[in-house]
Design an enzyme around this catalytic site. Structure first.
Site, PDB file in Angstrom:
ATOM      1  CG  ASP A  89       4.915 105.310  44.522  1.00  0.00           C
ATOM      2  OD1 ASP A  89       5.763 105.995  45.139  1.00  0.00           O
ATOM      3  OD2 ASP A  89       4.882 105.244  43.278  1.00  0.00           O
TER       4      ASP A  89
ATOM      5  CG  ASN B  83      13.217 103.117  47.289  1.00  0.00           C
ATOM      6  OD1 ASN B  83      12.357 102.445  47.842  1.00  0.00           O
ATOM      7  ND2 ASN B  83      12.944 103.848  46.214  1.00  0.00           N
TER       8      ASN B  83
HETATM    9  C1  IPE Z   1       8.442 101.542  44.917  1.00  0.00           C
HETATM   10  O1  IPE Z   1       8.202 102.900  44.851  1.00  0.00           O
HETATM   11  C2  IPE Z   1       9.189 101.237  46.180  1.00  0.00           C
HETATM   12  C3  IPE Z   1       8.453 101.387  47.420  1.00  0.00           C
HETATM   13  C4  IPE Z   1       7.192 101.701  47.520  1.00  0.00           C
HETATM   14  C5  IPE Z   1       9.210 101.134  48.621  1.00  0.00           C
HETATM   15  P1  IPE Z   1       9.184 103.856  44.035  1.00  0.00           P
HETATM   16  O2  IPE Z   1       8.629 105.231  44.156  1.00  0.00           O
HETATM   17  O3  IPE Z   1      10.585 103.672  44.482  1.00  0.00           O
HETATM   18  O4  IPE Z   1       9.048 103.293  42.553  1.00  0.00           O
HETATM   19  P2  IPE Z   1       9.276 104.030  41.159  1.00  0.00           P
HETATM   20  O5  IPE Z   1      10.607 104.711  41.257  1.00  0.00           O
HETATM   21  O6  IPE Z   1       8.165 105.003  40.977  1.00  0.00           O
HETATM   22  O7  IPE Z   1       9.217 102.926  40.163  1.00  0.00           O
HETATM   23  C1  IPE Z   2       6.958 105.722  48.545  1.00  0.00           C
HETATM   24  O1  IPE Z   2       6.789 107.081  48.340  1.00  0.00           O
HETATM   25  C2  IPE Z   2       7.837 105.438  49.732  1.00  0.00           C
HETATM   26  C3  IPE Z   2       9.172 104.919  49.384  1.00  0.00           C
HETATM   27  C4  IPE Z   2       9.578 104.621  48.171  1.00  0.00           C
HETATM   28  C5  IPE Z   2      10.088 104.722  50.495  1.00  0.00           C
HETATM   29  P1  IPE Z   2       7.775 107.894  47.416  1.00  0.00           P
HETATM   30  O2  IPE Z   2       8.849 108.467  48.266  1.00  0.00           O
HETATM   31  O3  IPE Z   2       8.226 107.084  46.269  1.00  0.00           O
HETATM   32  O4  IPE Z   2       6.820 109.057  46.914  1.00  0.00           O
HETATM   33  P2  IPE Z   2       6.786 109.700  45.460  1.00  0.00           P
HETATM   34  O5  IPE Z   2       6.647 108.601  44.482  1.00  0.00           O
HETATM   35  O6  IPE Z   2       8.086 110.434  45.302  1.00  0.00           O
HETATM   36  O7  IPE Z   2       5.618 110.621  45.485  1.00  0.00           O
HETATM   37 MG    MG Z   3       7.500 106.767  44.417  1.00  0.00          MG
END
Ligand code: IPE
Ligand code: IPE
Ligand code: MG
Length: 252
Positions: A23, A71
């Site tokens: 993340d 996502n």
């Molecule tokens: C979890 O991260 C999913 C992945 C790392 C693929 P998210 O960024 O989607 O999770 P939330 O929204 O912070 O819970």
């Molecule tokens: C995790 O990084 C990757 C995926 C969920 C695909 P994020 O895209 O969630 O990054 P933040 O949480 O917005 O910083």
């Molecule tokens: Mg995230």
């Protein structure tokens, strides 16, 4: 130069299976006034570092949360870019997986992926099927509650077909229907970016995993950070409900 393994890591006591919630790509990019996609691209470099180093250490299974069911609700542009990045990654990394003995695996509702990505995933799984060194699993279009519901449905089907008595259903019956049935027990679950939640990842599997959180954004994660998580894991006493004395006695 090939990164070396920190000699403090006890290679005989590695976590059997490491899961990572990768993340913070978006925030990494935002901090640099870059588009979110640039963060995802940088995140792939962290994947390369971590996969290679886990393999180097001798980790048997690594499962990366790459795209959640939730996502799909992100802006269309970002979803499309992520699918493209996935296909590019598989195309580029297939040779390395074959060279390094990595078996590629994917879990989740893969039928939701665009056809070109489904094909790359299926090809990579097929081409690396005989590799024995480490299994690299990407969780794609993955949701843990959905996984558990899918397992419940499979059990109900077996019961309806008369193959299973509902009174006999045990934990192991459900576990054998999870997408991770063939993987070792999840020992260590890492999440980057400072969020303290599981976001619908490996809920059942994490029942007794050691949890490790770091404030670093995923693109800033690498070999040393993976080792820090493993060292932290190795410093903990896993009690599984027992007393410290019992655990000490067992080792004794
Ligand atoms: C979890 O991260 C999913 C992945 C790392 C693929 P998210 O960024 O989607 O999770 P939330 O929204 O912070 O819970
Ligand atoms: C995790 O990084 C990757 C995926 C969920 C695909 P994020 O895209 O969630 O990054 P933040 O949480 O917005 O910083
Ligand atoms: Mg995230």
């Amino acid at each position: 130069m090939e990164p070396r393994i920190d000699p403090r890591v006890d290679l005989a006591r590695l976590p059997r299976h490491i899961g990572i919630i990768m993340d913070g790509n978006g925030r990494w990019a935002k901090k640099r006034f870059l588009p979110r996609i640039a963060g995802h691209r940088e995140g792939v470099k962290a994947v390369d570092r971590v996969v290679a180093h886990a393999r180097r250490m001798g980790v048997k299974a690594l499962t990366l949360y790459s795209f959640s069911l939730e996502n799909w609700s992100r802006p269309r542009e970002e979803v499309d870019a992520l699918m493209g990045i996935l296909a590019e990654y598989l195309e580029r990394e297939l040779r390395r997986m074959l060279r390094e003995g990595i078996r590629f695996n994917a879990i989740g509702h893969l039928e939701d992926l665009p056809p070109f990505a489904q094909k790359m995933v299926a090809d990579a799984m097929r081409d690396t099927a005989a590799q024995q060194g480490m299994v690299l699993t990407l969780a794609l279009s993955y949701g843990s509650r959905r996984e558990i519901a899918d397992a419940a449905r499979a059990l109900a089907r077996e019961a309806a077909a008369g193959k299973l008595d509902p009174e006999d259903i045990e934990e192991a019956d459900l576990a054998r229907h999870l997408y991770t049935a063939a993987l070792p027990e999840l020992d260590l679950l890492i999440r980057t970016s400072g969020e303290l939640r599981l976001s619908n990842y490996l809920l059942w599997q994490a029942a007794y995993a050691e949890l490790y959180f770091t404030d670093l954004f995923w693109p800033d994660f690498g070999e040393r950070e993976l080792e820090a998580a493993v060292l932290d894991f190795q410093s903990r006493v896993r009690k599984f409900g027992l007393t410290e004395e019992q655990v000490a006695g067992r080792k004794g």
